[in-house]
Design a protein around this motif. Structure first.
Motif, PDB file in Angstrom:
ATOM      1  N   GLY A  41       0.791  -1.233   0.000  1.00 63.73           N
ATOM      2  CA  GLY A  41       0.000   0.000   0.000  1.00 63.73           C
ATOM      3  C   GLY A  41       0.820   1.277   0.000  1.00 63.73           C
ATOM      4  N   ALA A  42       2.124   1.171  -0.310  1.00 66.85           N
ATOM      5  CA  ALA A  42       2.968   2.376  -0.347  1.00 66.85           C
ATOM      6  C   ALA A  42       2.525   3.275  -1.496  1.00 66.85           C
ATOM      7  N   PRO A  43       2.682   4.603  -1.353  1.00 62.44           N
ATOM      8  CA  PRO A  43       2.398   5.501  -2.487  1.00 62.44           C
ATOM      9  C   PRO A  43       3.303   5.122  -3.661  1.00 62.44           C
ATOM     10  N   PRO A  44       2.817   5.313  -4.904  1.00 59.27           N
ATOM     11  CA  PRO A  44       3.619   4.935  -6.075  1.00 59.27           C
ATOM     12  C   PRO A  44       5.026   5.547  -6.065  1.00 59.27           C
ATOM     13  N   ALA A  45       5.153   6.786  -5.601  1.00 62.76           N
ATOM     14  CA  ALA A  45       6.476   7.426  -5.605  1.00 62.76           C
ATOM     15  C   ALA A  45       7.446   6.690  -4.682  1.00 62.76           C
ATOM     16  N   THR A  46       6.932   6.155  -3.570  1.00 62.05           N
ATOM     17  CA  THR A  46       7.789   5.409  -2.641  1.00 62.05           C
ATOM     18  C   THR A  46       8.182   4.065  -3.246  1.00 62.05           C
ATOM     19  N   ALA A  47       7.191   3.369  -3.814  1.00 63.31           N
ATOM     20  CA  ALA A  47       7.489   2.085  -4.458  1.00 63.31           C
ATOM     21  C   ALA A  47       8.512   2.284  -5.573  1.00 63.31           C
TER      22      ALA A  47
END
Ligand code: ADP
Length: 314
Positions: free
Chosen positions: A271-277
């Motif tokens: 469930g991490a934000p796309p920028a973190t992933a």
């Protein structure tokens, strides 16, 4: 936590240590290194502590054991790997041409893994998983492809998710039945991870923005384009995020995309934000190229944090 399944080849790789136009020139060769795109992917997922498993088949030989020992040590459930006495574990040989590009010889279709078939252990394993990661190489032999597609349909039918990395090396493009299988996979894909220009094999659009818009309209939720030493980009209905490449010394590019994918899928499922992933995946890809041997550069969370912190302040 959702358990990740991948299906596909477990190989060993023998690597040339000098550049040359043929294996006779590119001497000496070293290995065996644990390899196989799905195996590298799932090793990266396991190293990040995400529950995961691989469905595959190896020979009852040292090459198979080299892989299974590594995967198990890194947290991958190997209960769905059949060990076939009298058959050989797949192998790949890689050399670097004078211009730095890679040439592979694969021995997959005639290996134990190419004859992957349904087993009760495999069926039980599929039922424990809620996410499937499929790679194009898993579609390169008939038995393997049939099992990969069956696992995909079962996981999707019960509401699971699918990530797809086409990973279409020239060596597999002539596989009979590949095109319809790729289209069938894309139609079910939630998260799509093509490299470079691979996206254009799946759309009639002729520029990247058009290709992304087309695939999002067709139901793909997230698209991540891997750009080698140029970094990577993520697209979804909300827009675009880019990750600049992390400066590293490239020793061996094999496995970068698989490690990238393993990290992205782990963070995306959590469930991490796309920028973190994207930031973690970009770091996993960068770290992968710094090690000789395809699976030698998979990373722990701490190893990725060490690369990301000074660059992006995460
Ligand atoms: P594939 O192996 O699937 O073709 P890439 O070569 O594009 O994948 O590598 C995957 C990702 O790994 C890239 O998008 C980038 O984030 C990272 N990466 C690869 N090569 C380098 C490099 N030389 N320097 C920094 N990052 C890299």
């Amino acid at each position: 936590m959702t358990k990740v399944l991948t299906v596909g080849e477990i190989l060993v790789e023998i690597v040339a240590t000098t550049r040359g136009d043929g294996f006779r020139e590119a001497q000496p060769l070293i290995g065996p290194f644990p390899s196989g795109s799905p195996a590298i992917f799932i090793d990266q997922v396991g190293k990040l502590g995400t529950p995961c498993a691989i469905l595959s088949r190896v020979g009852a030989d040292d090459f198979g054991q080299v892989n299974l020992d590594r995967l198990a040590a890194d947290g991958v459930d190997i209960s769905g790997v059949s060990v076939a006495p009298g058959e050989a574990t797949g192998s790949a040989f890689v050399r670097y041409r004078e211009d730095g590009s890679r040439a592979f010889i694969f021995n997959i279709a005639n290996s134990a893994c190419g004859r992957l078939d349904a087993t009760p252990e495999g069926d039980a394993l599929i039922d424990t998983c809620g996410h499937m990661h499929l790679m194009g190489t898993a579609l390169s032999a008939p038995g393997l492809a049939a099992r990969a597609l069956e696992a995909m349909e079962r996981i999707k039918a019960k509401g699971g998710t699918l990530s797809f990395d086409p990973n279409l090396r020239p060596e597999i493009l002539d596989t009979p039945g590949l095109r319809p299988a790729l289209d069938r996979v894309l139609a079910q894909t939630d998260l799509f991870l093509p490299s470079g220009d691979e996206i254009f094999l799946f759309t009639a659009a002729c520029d990247e923005a058009g290709a992304v818009a087309d695939l999002l309209a067709r139901g793909v939720r997230d698209i991540v384009i891997k750009r080698g030493a140029q970094g990577a980009s993520h697209f979804d209905a909300k827009g675009r995020t880019d990750a600049a490449p992390i400066a590293v010394e490239e020793i061996d590019p094999t496995g970068a995309g698989d490690s990238f994918g393993g990290a992205f899928v782990s963070f995306w499922l959590a469930g991490a934000p796309p920028a973190t992933a994207l930031a973690y995946a970009n770091a996993a890809g960068a770290r992968a190229v710094t090690k000789l041997g395809p699976m030698e550069g998979t990373s722990t969370r701490a190893e990725l944090d060490a690369l990301i912190t000074p660059v992006q302040g995460h």
